[in-house]
Write a protein that holds these residues in place. Structure first.
Motif, PDB file in Angstrom:
ATOM      1  N   UNK A 102       0.816  -1.214   0.000  1.00 36.87           N
ATOM      2  CA  UNK A 102       0.000   0.000   0.000  1.00 36.87           C
ATOM      3  C   UNK A 102       0.853   1.269   0.000  1.00 36.87           C
ATOM      4  N   UNK A 103       2.159   1.103   0.140  1.00 38.39           N
ATOM      5  CA  UNK A 103       3.055   2.260   0.247  1.00 38.39           C
ATOM      6  C   UNK A 103       3.248   2.941  -1.099  1.00 38.39           C
ATOM      7  N   UNK A 104       3.475   4.250  -1.059  1.00 39.21           N
ATOM      8  CA  UNK A 104       3.743   4.999  -2.289  1.00 39.21           C
ATOM      9  C   UNK A 104       5.236   5.260  -2.472  1.00 39.21           C
ATOM     10  N   UNK A 105       6.001   5.293  -1.366  1.00 41.26           N
ATOM     11  CA  UNK A 105       7.443   5.525  -1.459  1.00 41.26           C
ATOM     12  C   UNK A 105       8.170   4.804  -0.326  1.00 41.26           C
ATOM     13  N   UNK A 106       9.436   4.517  -0.561  1.00 37.34           N
ATOM     14  CA  UNK A 106      10.290   3.905   0.462  1.00 37.34           C
ATOM     15  C   UNK A 106      11.489   4.805   0.709  1.00 37.34           C
ATOM     16  N   UNK A 107      11.796   5.048   1.967  1.00 35.37           N
ATOM     17  CA  UNK A 107      12.922   5.901   2.319  1.00 35.37           C
ATOM     18  C   UNK A 107      14.226   5.155   2.077  1.00 35.37           C
ATOM     19  N   UNK A 108      15.095   5.772   1.292  1.00 38.96           N
ATOM     20  CA  UNK A 108      16.374   5.149   0.970  1.00 38.96           C
ATOM     21  C   UNK A 108      17.477   5.595   1.935  1.00 38.96           C
ATOM     22  N   UNK A 109      17.573   6.890   2.168  1.00 44.64           N
ATOM     23  CA  UNK A 109      18.607   7.387   3.083  1.00 44.64           C
ATOM     24  C   UNK A 109      18.253   8.786   3.559  1.00 44.64           C
ATOM     25  N   UNK A 110      18.749   9.134   4.741  1.00 46.21           N
ATOM     26  CA  UNK A 110      18.619  10.479   5.298  1.00 46.21           C
ATOM     27  C   UNK A 110      20.002  10.939   5.746  1.00 46.21           C
ATOM     28  N   UNK A 111      20.359  12.172   5.406  1.00 43.76           N
ATOM     29  CA  UNK A 111      21.643  12.744   5.841  1.00 43.76           C
ATOM     30  C   UNK A 111      21.365  14.128   6.417  1.00 43.76           C
ATOM     31  N   UNK A 112      21.976  14.407   7.574  1.00 43.26           N
ATOM     32  CA  UNK A 112      21.783  15.695   8.236  1.00 43.26           C
ATOM     33  C   UNK A 112      23.128  16.387   8.449  1.00 43.26           C
ATOM     34  N   UNK A 113      23.164  17.701   8.192  1.00 40.10           N
ATOM     35  CA  UNK A 113      24.381  18.490   8.388  1.00 40.10           C
ATOM     36  C   UNK A 113      24.018  19.761   9.150  1.00 40.10           C
ATOM     37  N   UNK A 114      24.825  20.104  10.153  1.00 41.14           N
ATOM     38  CA  UNK A 114      24.552  21.264  11.007  1.00 41.14           C
ATOM     39  C   UNK A 114      25.817  22.119  11.100  1.00 41.14           C
ATOM     40  N   UNK A 115      25.705  23.391  10.732  1.00 41.45           N
ATOM     41  CA  UNK A 115      26.868  24.294  10.764  1.00 41.45           C
ATOM     42  C   UNK A 115      26.668  25.397  11.799  1.00 41.45           C
ATOM     43  N   UNK A 116      25.927  25.087  12.870  1.00 43.63           N
ATOM     44  CA  UNK A 116      25.626  26.067  13.904  1.00 43.63           C
ATOM     45  C   UNK A 116      26.825  26.506  14.708  1.00 43.63           C
ATOM     46  N   UNK A 130      21.115  24.535   9.274  1.00 48.57           N
ATOM     47  CA  UNK A 130      21.258  23.138   8.942  1.00 48.57           C
ATOM     48  C   UNK A 130      20.656  22.792   7.585  1.00 48.57           C
ATOM     49  N   UNK A 131      21.143  21.686   7.032  1.00 45.55           N
ATOM     50  CA  UNK A 131      20.600  21.125   5.798  1.00 45.55           C
ATOM     51  C   UNK A 131      20.321  19.655   6.060  1.00 45.55           C
ATOM     52  N   UNK A 132      19.059  19.267   5.929  1.00 46.12           N
ATOM     53  CA  UNK A 132      18.650  17.885   6.181  1.00 46.12           C
ATOM     54  C   UNK A 132      17.953  17.352   4.934  1.00 46.12           C
ATOM     55  N   UNK A 133      18.562  16.364   4.309  1.00 41.88           N
ATOM     56  CA  UNK A 133      18.074  15.869   3.022  1.00 41.88           C
ATOM     57  C   UNK A 133      17.800  14.377   3.079  1.00 41.88           C
ATOM     58  N   UNK A 134      16.898  13.921   2.224  1.00 40.15           N
ATOM     59  CA  UNK A 134      16.598  12.486   2.165  1.00 40.15           C
ATOM     60  C   UNK A 134      16.257  12.090   0.738  1.00 40.15           C
ATOM     61  N   UNK A 135      16.383  10.802   0.459  1.00 43.45           N
ATOM     62  CA  UNK A 135      16.083  10.247  -0.863  1.00 43.45           C
ATOM     63  C   UNK A 135      15.007   9.185  -0.710  1.00 43.45           C
ATOM     64  N   UNK A 136      14.014   9.244  -1.597  1.00 38.23           N
ATOM     65  CA  UNK A 136      12.905   8.287  -1.601  1.00 38.23           C
ATOM     66  C   UNK A 136      12.907   7.480  -2.899  1.00 38.23           C
ATOM     67  N   UNK A 137      12.580   6.196  -2.790  1.00 38.78           N
ATOM     68  CA  UNK A 137      12.295   5.356  -3.953  1.00 38.78           C
ATOM     69  C   UNK A 137      10.785   5.362  -4.171  1.00 38.78           C
ATOM     70  N   UNK A 138      10.352   5.715  -5.365  1.00 35.61           N
ATOM     71  CA  UNK A 138       8.913   5.750  -5.671  1.00 35.61           C
ATOM     72  C   UNK A 138       8.463   4.344  -6.043  1.00 35.61           C
ATOM     73  N   UNK A 139       7.424   3.862  -5.355  1.00 38.40           N
ATOM     74  CA  UNK A 139       7.025   2.462  -5.471  1.00 38.40           C
ATOM     75  C   UNK A 139       5.848   2.239  -6.411  1.00 38.40           C
ATOM     76  N   UNK A 140       5.184   3.299  -6.828  1.00 39.71           N
ATOM     77  CA  UNK A 140       4.082   3.172  -7.779  1.00 39.71           C
ATOM     78  C   UNK A 140       3.859   4.510  -8.463  1.00 39.71           C
ATOM     79  N   UNK A 141       3.212   4.473  -9.625  1.00 45.14           N
ATOM     80  CA  UNK A 141       2.877   5.718 -10.313  1.00 45.14           C
ATOM     81  C   UNK A 141       1.927   6.533  -9.439  1.00 45.14           C
TER      82      UNK A 141
END
Length: 458
Positions: A235-249, A405-416
């Motif tokens: 039933x999922x529409x996307x799967x999380x592939x990776x998350x990366x967080x960077x903080x320059x505070x 900060x910059x917090x980015x993630x990548x998703x795999x799309x599992x269906x149209x």
């Protein structure tokens, strides 16, 4: 048994152990998105050009120069006239916001998006195992997360997290938190709510760097339903592939480039300094240095390393703008946080993206404004409404926020993806790779010094 056989058996055992540990770790990191919902306000909440002019003229602290600066900023902001404003501002009470005003604003956004999410997915509030709610500038007691639990009468063993002060990138931080919790919470459902309160923080002073927030930030938010239950995978529409967080505070300029404060007259607001662009570039660069090797093919990484090495030998240092990598070798879609026109265009240029790639972010800013941590989901909704998202594609979410900060993630799309969403009634007004009209430029760009005085007095 000879030593060679023993060594082979030992090696085989190590390999089996390694593979088993890898499989278990992979399984523990599964994170699927079942659905998401974005907030859409009522028509009477729209801040069109006329209402914006009324709000500006109510500020008696503005002199002729400040008024001209504000109009020019509105003209160049990239904002349209269908964005949504908080009720107390629309009703002329921005200088005296109340606690009920803030709670009413949050209830409208949070409960409308979660109601729709539960309705569309068929998930009951009693099934939620983890709740993460992020609102940066408003932290009442009991918490807003507790307010959600009370409204839906959720279970007493729910894991509840209320995040504040994290700025526009808090939604990705919340997703990262959920993914980490999933490692120990098996077969769970998580609800992530991301929004910001605008009404109590409308700036009524005349500091130019603090007036910018009134031109960019608008009412909005999102709710996202996540799971690591393999039974819900289909039933999922996307799967999380990776998350990366960077903080320059740790850098003082980066820390203070986007900060809540009071001006000299005691008016509270949000300060945006000229260093914001540099801080964003620094944080994004550090983030991508870790993230891109995880998602781009080895062929592209080798090509980049060779080209960079040759440039250093011939010119003494790498030259040219941008990162030099072709992101489209491993990524098809780019959700850039719609924080402002300069942020969108700057990120697009540094990443080597074209107008088609940044169009969703540019138009999300135009239609809904900067909705803080909820902004990425309006960009995603635009892509879905344009039927861009296809099974097998990979999508990069790029968020930036106070800290810096910059917090980015990548998703795999599992269906149209082509479900109806908040863009359904307006998507046809946003043609592919084309610039949309600027109503503020059409109505205010003609104002010069002579006419400005008469308009201000009127």
């Amino acid at each position: 048994m000879d030593l060679l056989a023993v060594a082979c058996l030992s090696l085989a055992g190590c390999l089996v152990s390694y593979m088993l540990r890898w499989v278990l770790e992979w399984r523990s990191q599964r994170c699927y998105m079942l659905h998401y919902e974005c907030y859409k306000g009522r028509d009477e909440m729209k801040l069109n050009t006329g209402k914006c002019a009324e709000v500006v003229q109510r500020n008696k602290n503005l002199g002729l120069e400040e008024y001209r600066f504000l109009l020019r900023t509105m003209v160049s902001s990239g904002i349209g006239e269908e964005t949504y404003g908080p009720r107390n501002v629309l009703e002329g009470r921005e200088e005296n916001p109340t606690l009920p005003d803030a709670l009413s604003e949050m209830d409208d956004i949070i409960f409308s998006t979660t109601d729709n999410l539960f309705r569309r997915t068929g998930v009951s509030p009693s099934e939620i195992d983890i709740l993460v709610l992020n609102v940066s500038l408003f932290a009442p007691a009991p918490s807003l997360a507790s307010r959600v639990i009370n409204r839906y009468k959720m279970r007493d063993d729910i894991k509840c997290y209320n995040l504040s002060g994290l700025g526009c990138s808090a939604s990705v931080i919340s997703i990262d938190l959920v993914q980490r919790l999933f490692k120990t919470c098996k077969n769970s459902l998580a609800l992530v709510v991301s929004t910001e309160t605008m009404g109590p923080h409308w700036y009524c002073g005349k500091n130019r760097s603090m007036m910018l927030s009134n031109c960019l930030f608008r009412a909005g938010g999102s709710s996202v339903l996540l799971t690591n239950d393999p039974r819900r995978k289909n039933k999922a529409i996307m799967r999380l592939k990776t998350v990366v967080r960077a903080h320059v505070g740790s850098d003082d300029d980066a820390y203070s480039c986007c900060i809540q404060m009071e001006d000299k007259e005691g008016y509270q607001g949000f300060l945006l300094t000229k260093y914001l662009k540099n801080a964003a570039a620094k944080a994004l660069t550090k983030n991508l240095q870790v993230l891109l090797p995880k998602v781009l093919p080895m062929k592209e990484l080798l090509r980049y390393a060779i080209v960079r090495s040759l440039k250093k030998k011939t010119k003494g240092e790498s030259s040219g703008g941008g990162i030099g990598l072709n992101l489209k070798t491993g990524l098809q879609h780019f959700c850039i946080h719609p924080g402002g026109r300069a942020i969108i265009e700057g990120a697009g240029k540094s990443l080597g993206l074209n107008e088609y790639d940044i169009e969703p972010s540019r138009n999300a800013l135009h239609r809904f404004g900067n909705t803080s941590s909820g902004g990425l989901w309006y960009v995603l909704g635009y892509m879905e409404a344009k039927k861009r998202l296809r099974k097998g594609d990979k999508l990069l979410m790029i968020s930036m926020g106070a800290g810096f900060e910059s917090n980015n993630c990548v998703w795999d799309i599992m269906k149209d993806l082509d479900d109806e969403n908040v863009w359904t009634d307006s998507i046809q007004r946003y043609p592919e790779a084309a610039k949309v009209p600027n109503p503020f430029k059409e109505k205010f760009d003609w104002i010069n010094d002579e006419t400005l005085s008469s308009v201000r007095i009127a």
